[in-house]
Design an enzyme around this catalytic site. Sequence first.
Site, PDB file in Angstrom:
ATOM      1  CG  HIS A   1       0.357  -0.382   2.912  1.00  0.00           C
ATOM      2  ND1 HIS A   1       0.336  -1.355   3.472  1.00  0.00           N
ATOM      3  CD2 HIS A   1       0.163   0.442   3.592  1.00  0.00           C
ATOM      4  CE1 HIS A   1       0.595  -1.830   3.835  1.00  0.00           C
ATOM      5  NE2 HIS A   1       1.185   0.008   4.656  1.00  0.00           N
TER       6      HIS A   1
ATOM      7  CG  HIS B   1       0.911   5.177   4.576  1.00  0.00           C
ATOM      8  ND1 HIS B   1      -0.187   4.841   5.137  1.00  0.00           N
ATOM      9  CD2 HIS B   1       1.869   4.319   4.714  1.00  0.00           C
ATOM     10  CE1 HIS B   1       0.338   4.152   6.424  1.00  0.00           C
ATOM     11  NE2 HIS B   1       1.495   3.074   5.731  1.00  0.00           N
TER      12      HIS B   1
HETATM   13  P1  5GP Z   1       2.276   0.765   7.568  1.00  0.00           P
HETATM   14  O1  5GP Z   1       2.710   0.239   8.831  1.00  0.00           O
HETATM   15  O2  5GP Z   1       1.977  -0.289   7.423  1.00  0.00           O
HETATM   16  O3  5GP Z   1       3.273   1.407   6.170  1.00  0.00           O
HETATM   17  O4  5GP Z   1       1.161   1.242   6.874  1.00  0.00           O
HETATM   18  C1  5GP Z   1      -0.595  -0.071   7.581  1.00  0.00           C
HETATM   19  C2  5GP Z   1      -1.714   1.085   7.882  1.00  0.00           C
HETATM   20  O5  5GP Z   1      -2.677   0.494   7.967  1.00  0.00           O
HETATM   21  C3  5GP Z   1      -1.628   2.442   9.340  1.00  0.00           C
HETATM   22  O6  5GP Z   1      -1.232   3.367   8.771  1.00  0.00           O
HETATM   23  C4  5GP Z   1      -2.779   2.151  10.041  1.00  0.00           C
HETATM   24  O7  5GP Z   1      -3.710   2.947  10.060  1.00  0.00           O
HETATM   25  C5  5GP Z   1      -3.977   1.547   8.385  1.00  0.00           C
HETATM   26  N1  5GP Z   1      -4.660   0.339   9.223  1.00  0.00           N
HETATM   27  C6  5GP Z   1      -4.253  -0.690  10.127  1.00  0.00           C
HETATM   28  N2  5GP Z   1      -5.668  -1.900   9.927  1.00  0.00           N
HETATM   29  C7  5GP Z   1      -6.689  -1.372   9.281  1.00  0.00           C
HETATM   30  C8  5GP Z   1      -8.049  -1.432   8.412  1.00  0.00           C
HETATM   31  O8  5GP Z   1      -8.170  -2.070   9.509  1.00  0.00           O
HETATM   32  N3  5GP Z   1      -9.082  -0.290   7.906  1.00  0.00           N
HETATM   33  C9  5GP Z   1      -7.872   0.760   8.016  1.00  0.00           C
HETATM   34  N4  5GP Z   1      -8.832   1.405   7.048  1.00  0.00           N
HETATM   35  N5  5GP Z   1      -7.283   0.751   8.379  1.00  0.00           N
HETATM   36  C10 5GP Z   1      -5.328   0.216   8.758  1.00  0.00           C
END
Ligand code: 5GP
Length: 141
Positions: A104, A106
Site C-alpha cells: 500500500h 500512504h
Molecule cells: P504500514 O505501517 O503498514 O505502512 O501502514 C498500515 C496502515 O494501515 C496504518 O496507517 C494503519 O493505520 C492502517 N490500518 C491498519 N488496519 C486498518 C484497517 O482495518 N482499516 C483501515 N482503513 N486502515 C487500517
Amino acid sequence: MSHPTDGSCIFCKIVAGQLPCFKLFEDEATIAFMDINPVNPGHALAVAKGHWPTVDVIPPEILAAVAKTAQRVAKAAMNTLTPSGLNLLQSNGEGAGQSVPHLHVHILPRYPGDKVRLNWTYTPGDKAEIEAICNRLKAAL
Ligand code: 5GP
Ligand code: ZN
C-alpha cells in the site's frame, strides 16, 4: 480478475468486503480507502487488490496501477483539502515500519505545524562510499 489472497490479512479482508472501510475508489487492480488511524486529516491508502507484501514481489504493472490510484487520490486531496504539502509513502518490511504486509501507498496530506516526523535534514555523504554502493546496485539491476 482473480487476485492472490491471504486469509489472515486485514487488507485482503477489506478487498473481499469482509471488513468495512471508507472506500474512495476502486478499479480492477487497486482500491483506495481512508486510513482508520489517520496521522493527519485526509490520510488515505492506495492498495493493491492482490496480496503481495512488498515492492520486490509485486508485479510491476500492479505497482504501476497502485501508483496511478495514489496519484488520483493525491490530486483529490490537494484540490479538496488544500494541504500545505503531501507525502506519498510506502514501507517494505518491519524494519521500515510496515505493519500491514500487503502493499500500500500512504497518501498523507501535510498541514502547517503538524507533528508528523518523517522529514530529515541533509548531511553530505562520503563520495567514495556513495560510489561504491552505486556500483554494487548497478551490478544488481
Ligand atoms: P504500514 O505501517 O503498514 O505502512 O501502514 C498500515 C496502515 O494501515 C496504518 O496507517 C494503519 O493505520 C492502517 N490500518 C491498519 N488496519 C486498518 C484497517 O482495518 N482499516 C483501515 N482503513 N486502515 C487500517
Ligand atoms: Zn493481503
